[in-house]
Design an enzyme around this catalytic site. Structure first.
Site, PDB file in Angstrom:
ATOM      1  N   ARG A  31       0.913  -1.277   0.186  1.00  0.00           N
ATOM      2  CA  ARG A  31      -0.285   0.009  -0.089  1.00  0.00           C
ATOM      3  C   ARG A  31       0.933   1.296   0.098  1.00  0.00           C
ATOM      4  NH1 ARG A  31      -3.760  -3.324  -0.311  1.00  0.00           N
ATOM      5  NH2 ARG A  31      -5.083  -4.050   1.385  1.00  0.00           N
ATOM      6  N   GLU A 176     -14.202 -14.839   9.347  1.00  0.00           N
ATOM      7  CA  GLU A 176     -13.900 -14.391   7.972  1.00  0.00           C
ATOM      8  C   GLU A 176     -13.787 -15.303   7.039  1.00  0.00           C
ATOM      9  OE1 GLU A 176     -11.264 -10.983   7.664  1.00  0.00           O
ATOM     10  OE2 GLU A 176     -11.810 -10.869   5.681  1.00  0.00           O
ATOM     11  N   LYS A 218     -18.140 -11.903   9.316  1.00  0.00           N
ATOM     12  CA  LYS A 218     -17.514 -10.968   8.225  1.00  0.00           C
ATOM     13  C   LYS A 218     -17.435 -11.847   7.126  1.00  0.00           C
ATOM     14  CE  LYS A 218     -13.504  -8.119   7.337  1.00  0.00           C
ATOM     15  NZ  LYS A 218     -12.625  -7.176   8.285  1.00  0.00           N
ATOM     16  N   SER A 260     -14.876  -5.207   2.316  1.00  0.00           N
ATOM     17  CA  SER A 260     -14.992  -4.344   1.257  1.00  0.00           C
ATOM     18  C   SER A 260     -14.498  -5.288   0.164  1.00  0.00           C
ATOM     19  CB  SER A 260     -14.697  -2.983   1.277  1.00  0.00           C
ATOM     20  OG  SER A 260     -13.525  -3.014   1.453  1.00  0.00           O
ATOM     21  N   GLY A 261     -13.677  -5.894   0.331  1.00  0.00           N
ATOM     22  CA  GLY A 261     -13.095  -7.003  -0.728  1.00  0.00           C
ATOM     23  C   GLY A 261     -12.630  -6.438  -1.904  1.00  0.00           C
ATOM     24  N   GLY A 262     -12.192  -4.997  -2.244  1.00  0.00           N
ATOM     25  CA  GLY A 262     -11.797  -4.350  -3.413  1.00  0.00           C
ATOM     26  C   GLY A 262     -12.674  -3.576  -4.310  1.00  0.00           C
ATOM     27  N   ARG A 290      -9.891  -1.513   2.905  1.00  0.00           N
ATOM     28  CA  ARG A 290      -9.679  -0.564   1.842  1.00  0.00           C
ATOM     29  C   ARG A 290     -10.782   0.591   1.508  1.00  0.00           C
ATOM     30  NH1 ARG A 290      -8.423  -5.462  -2.170  1.00  0.00           N
ATOM     31  NH2 ARG A 290      -9.552  -6.535  -0.220  1.00  0.00           N
TER      32      ARG A 290
HETATM   33  P1  13P Z   1     -11.213  -5.188   2.805  1.00  0.00           P
HETATM   34  O1  13P Z   1     -12.146  -4.394   3.256  1.00  0.00           O
HETATM   35  O2  13P Z   1     -10.019  -4.304   2.273  1.00  0.00           O
HETATM   36  O3  13P Z   1     -11.525  -6.435   1.987  1.00  0.00           O
HETATM   37  O4  13P Z   1     -10.163  -5.539   4.103  1.00  0.00           O
HETATM   38  C1  13P Z   1     -11.001  -6.201   5.083  1.00  0.00           C
HETATM   39  C2  13P Z   1     -10.330  -6.965   5.828  1.00  0.00           C
HETATM   40  O5  13P Z   1     -10.218  -7.086   7.118  1.00  0.00           O
HETATM   41  C3  13P Z   1      -9.878  -8.130   4.895  1.00  0.00           C
HETATM   42  O6  13P Z   1      -9.188  -9.381   6.029  1.00  0.00           O
END
Ligand code: 13P
Length: 329
Positions: A31, A176, A218, A260-262, A290
């Site tokens: 990043r 998650e 999550k 959010s996953g991108g 992100r």
């Molecule tokens: P993102 O929201 O960027 O996907 O990250 C969340 C997260 O904790 C990934 O493990």
């Protein structure tokens, strides 16, 4: 109410969400490379310090997930360790405890999350140092002939074993299971794979006697693959995601905090807002990395004169997502 139940309920309270700031050192370095900034212990401390000290962030954020390095670093003005600093602001400190991904059965793309060895000791130590919840991320990749049932099963078992160990250490586990949305698959394929994954996860959680009232799920949202020609509308994403969750997530689970996953920042917020127009069995909120940080990171660009503007960028995303938890956008 037990401590676990009350912490889990607090983590998914309406109007608030969780900031995922637990990027590992290699991810954080990636990043920082994108903004031409050197990644070292000090610059990472500075960056996390900037995020966590944004004015009134606790109005929108009630938990922050930390990486081990940050967990042992200090807030720079008060010289207080971050877990205690966050607690003083009424923000629950969380800790990423998985040991990352390894290849599953030597498959080039399938992965399994590792880190169960001596996890019990690690968890008690984190609790004694102030952590109140933990996170373990499993990754399911979509592609030609994958995911295999074996890979889904191995990841579901790992999540359940981790969740039980967390609860034994008085930490609320964030469970998650992330189905990645990279690829050109349709939303219906995302639905099927997310459905298979969540079904395996909940049967393993039940098999391991995990107290569902003391977890936070999550998951990914059910989206069209990022390279799919036909991108589903916000309404369809909300409807399919809720349908998939309703099929699999018992109502004893207090809340769902999406990753959010991108997705773009805006879409992550709009999808959350749309879902919260419906009545659901659980609280529906965010645990974004992100989608909360990207704008702040770019605004900061590694320069101290940009700190205030970067904090405002973070607060503006946090506020929008907070409003989305009550469909108030
Ligand atoms: P993102 O929201 O960027 O996907 O990250 C969340 C997260 O904790 C990934 O493990």
């Amino acid at each position: 109410m037990s401590e676990l139940h009350s912490v889990a309920a607090q983590m998914v309270a309406k109007g608030k969400g969780i900031l995922a700031a637990d990027e590992s050192i290699p991810t954080c370095t990636k990043r920082f490379e994108s903004i031409n900034t050197e990644s070292n212990e000090q610059s990472r401390n500075f960056y996390r310090n900037m995020l966590f000290t944004s004015d009134n962030i606790a109005e929108y954020i009630n938990g922050i997930i930390l990486f081990d390095e940050t967990f042992h670093q200090k807030e720079l003005k008060t010289d207080t360790l971050f877990p205690q600093y966050l607690e003083s602001k009424n923000i629950l400190p969380g800790i990423k405890v998985d040991g990352g991904l390894q290849s599953f059965n030597n498959h080039p793309e399938e992965k399994v999350t590792v880190g169960l060895d001596r996890l019990d000791k690690k968890l008690s130590r984190y609790y004694s140092l102030g952590a109140r919840f933990a996170k373990w991320r499993s990754v399911i990749t979509l592609g030609n002939g994958i995911p295999s049932d074996g890979c889904i099963q191995a990841n579901a078992e790992g999540l359940a074993k981790y969740a039980l160990l967390c609860q034994q250490a008085n930490l609320v586990p964030i469970v998650e299971p992330e189905v990645l949305m990279d690829g050109n698959h349709t939303i219906d394929i995302s639905f099927d794979v997310t459905d298979r994954t969540l079904s395996a996860v909940f049967s393993q959680l039940e098999k391991h006697n995990v107290d569902l009232q003391g977890i936070v799920l999550k998951p990914n949202m059910v989206l069209s693959g990022y390279n799919c020609e036909n991108q589903a509308s916000v309404e369809e994403v909300a409807q399919k995601t809720l349908e998939c969750l309703t099929n699999n997530v018992p109502s004893s689970v207090p809340g769902i905090a999406f990753l959010s996953g991108g997705q773009s920042d805006e879409l992550a917020t709009l999808h959350l807002n749309e879902m919260n127009k419906q009545d659901t069995n659980w609280k529906v909120t965010f645990s974004y990395g992100r989608a909360l940080q990207q704008n702040a990171l770019n605004t900061w660009a590694g320069k101290s004169e940009n700190v205030k503007a970067a904090q405002e960028a973070l607060l503006s995303r946090a506020k929008a997502n907070s409003l989305a938890t009550t469909a108030s956008l």
